[in-house]
Design a protein around this motif. Structure first.
Motif, PDB file in Angstrom:
ATOM      1  N   UNK A 293       0.843  -1.184   0.000  1.00 58.30           N
ATOM      2  CA  UNK A 293       0.000   0.000   0.000  1.00 58.30           C
ATOM      3  C   UNK A 293       0.882   1.239   0.000  1.00 58.30           C
ATOM      4  N   UNK A 294       0.558   2.187  -0.855  1.00 57.67           N
ATOM      5  CA  UNK A 294       1.309   3.431  -0.922  1.00 57.67           C
ATOM      6  C   UNK A 294       0.972   4.266   0.316  1.00 57.67           C
ATOM      7  N   UNK A 295       2.007   4.622   1.065  1.00 63.49           N
ATOM      8  CA  UNK A 295       1.837   5.427   2.271  1.00 63.49           C
ATOM      9  C   UNK A 295       2.018   6.906   1.939  1.00 63.49           C
ATOM     10  N   UNK A 296       3.001   7.211   1.102  1.00 59.39           N
ATOM     11  CA  UNK A 296       3.267   8.589   0.696  1.00 59.39           C
ATOM     12  C   UNK A 296       3.908   8.585  -0.684  1.00 59.39           C
ATOM     13  N   UNK A 297       3.693   9.667  -1.421  1.00 61.62           N
ATOM     14  CA  UNK A 297       4.267   9.777  -2.760  1.00 61.62           C
ATOM     15  C   UNK A 297       4.831  11.176  -2.947  1.00 61.62           C
ATOM     16  N   UNK A 298       5.902  11.265  -3.737  1.00 64.32           N
ATOM     17  CA  UNK A 298       6.485  12.566  -4.060  1.00 64.32           C
ATOM     18  C   UNK A 298       5.581  13.332  -5.010  1.00 64.32           C
ATOM     19  N   UNK A 299       6.037  14.492  -5.448  1.00 64.14           N
ATOM     20  CA  UNK A 299       5.197  15.326  -6.319  1.00 64.14           C
ATOM     21  C   UNK A 299       5.530  15.164  -7.796  1.00 64.14           C
TER      22      UNK A 299
ATOM     23  N   UNK B 219       4.558  13.027 -14.300  1.00 61.89           N
ATOM     24  CA  UNK B 219       3.684  13.329 -13.175  1.00 61.89           C
ATOM     25  C   UNK B 219       3.357  12.040 -12.414  1.00 61.89           C
ATOM     26  N   UNK B 220       2.997  12.177 -11.170  1.00 65.92           N
ATOM     27  CA  UNK B 220       2.702  11.009 -10.332  1.00 65.92           C
ATOM     28  C   UNK B 220       1.318  10.464 -10.672  1.00 65.92           C
ATOM     29  N   UNK B 221       1.231   9.155 -10.884  1.00 63.94           N
ATOM     30  CA  UNK B 221      -0.054   8.516 -11.149  1.00 63.94           C
ATOM     31  C   UNK B 221      -0.540   7.724  -9.947  1.00 63.94           C
ATOM     32  N   UNK B 222       0.354   7.455  -8.992  1.00 62.36           N
ATOM     33  CA  UNK B 222      -0.062   6.768  -7.767  1.00 62.36           C
ATOM     34  C   UNK B 222      -0.218   7.800  -6.657  1.00 62.36           C
TER      35      UNK B 222
ATOM     36  N   UNK C  53      -0.578  -1.465  -4.742  1.00 61.19           N
ATOM     37  CA  UNK C  53       0.233  -1.611  -5.949  1.00 61.19           C
ATOM     38  C   UNK C  53       0.980  -2.939  -5.963  1.00 61.19           C
ATOM     39  N   UNK C  54       1.382  -3.346  -7.169  1.00 59.53           N
ATOM     40  CA  UNK C  54       2.247  -4.496  -7.378  1.00 59.53           C
ATOM     41  C   UNK C  54       3.589  -3.972  -7.857  1.00 59.53           C
ATOM     42  N   UNK C  55       4.674  -4.566  -7.365  1.00 56.17           N
ATOM     43  CA  UNK C  55       6.012  -4.124  -7.756  1.00 56.17           C
ATOM     44  C   UNK C  55       6.904  -5.325  -7.967  1.00 56.17           C
ATOM     45  N   UNK C  56       8.052  -5.102  -8.606  1.00 56.36           N
ATOM     46  CA  UNK C  56       8.989  -6.170  -8.922  1.00 56.36           C
ATOM     47  C   UNK C  56       9.640  -6.762  -7.678  1.00 56.36           C
ATOM     48  N   UNK C  57      10.107  -7.987  -7.797  1.00 55.71           N
ATOM     49  CA  UNK C  57      10.675  -8.728  -6.672  1.00 55.71           C
ATOM     50  C   UNK C  57      11.871  -8.036  -6.036  1.00 55.71           C
TER      51      UNK C  57
ATOM     52  N   UNK D  70       1.835  -2.167 -11.391  1.00 54.07           N
ATOM     53  CA  UNK D  70       0.398  -1.985 -11.584  1.00 54.07           C
ATOM     54  C   UNK D  70      -0.264  -1.466 -10.317  1.00 54.07           C
ATOM     55  N   UNK D  71      -1.408  -0.832 -10.496  1.00 55.41           N
ATOM     56  CA  UNK D  71      -2.257  -0.425  -9.379  1.00 55.41           C
ATOM     57  C   UNK D  71      -3.406  -1.425  -9.310  1.00 55.41           C
ATOM     58  N   UNK D  72      -3.634  -2.002  -8.133  1.00 51.45           N
ATOM     59  CA  UNK D  72      -4.719  -2.977  -7.948  1.00 51.45           C
ATOM     60  C   UNK D  72      -5.971  -2.222  -7.529  1.00 51.45           C
ATOM     61  N   UNK D  73      -7.048  -2.413  -8.270  1.00 51.47           N
ATOM     62  CA  UNK D  73      -8.304  -1.703  -7.946  1.00 51.47           C
ATOM     63  C   UNK D  73      -9.326  -2.644  -7.372  1.00 51.47           C
TER      64      UNK D  73
END
Length: 90
Positions: free
Chosen positions: A39-45, A51-54, A60-64, A87-90
């Motif tokens: 889970x995304x806790x914080x994101x930069x600008x 631009x930030x999409x998350x 989210x899913x991320x690489x190993x 990817x973003x899981x919805x």
């Protein structure tokens, strides 16, 4: 949260690794795989080119082998670039 990622970086709280399989088999610590979901806790600008999409709260899913592990106030987090997110899981 006192951590604010810079530019296109994202702070992620990984989900806990599963301890029991669907069939009920208990997985020992030595055999658990690193989770690939969080889970995304914080994101930069973002940057001027990207631009930030998350955003905070996205799952989210991320690489190993993506990101760097950090520990803050007893909790483990991953910090990575947005491009490392698959990817973003919805």
């Amino acid at each position: 949260m006192n951590i604010k990622p810079l530019a296109d970086r994202v702070l992620i709280k990984p989900v806990a690794a599963e301890e029991v399989t669907v069939a009920g088999i208990i997985i020992p610590d030595s055999a658990k795989e690193k989770p690939l979901k969080g889970t995304v806790v914080a994101a930069g600008c973002g940057t001027k080119d990207e631009e930030m999409t998350v955003k905070a709260g996205d799952t989210v899913l991320y690489g190993k082998y993506s990101g760097n592990e950090i520990e803050f106030e007893g909790e483990k987090y991953l910090i990575m670039r947005q491009s490392d997110i698959l990817a973003i899981v919805e």
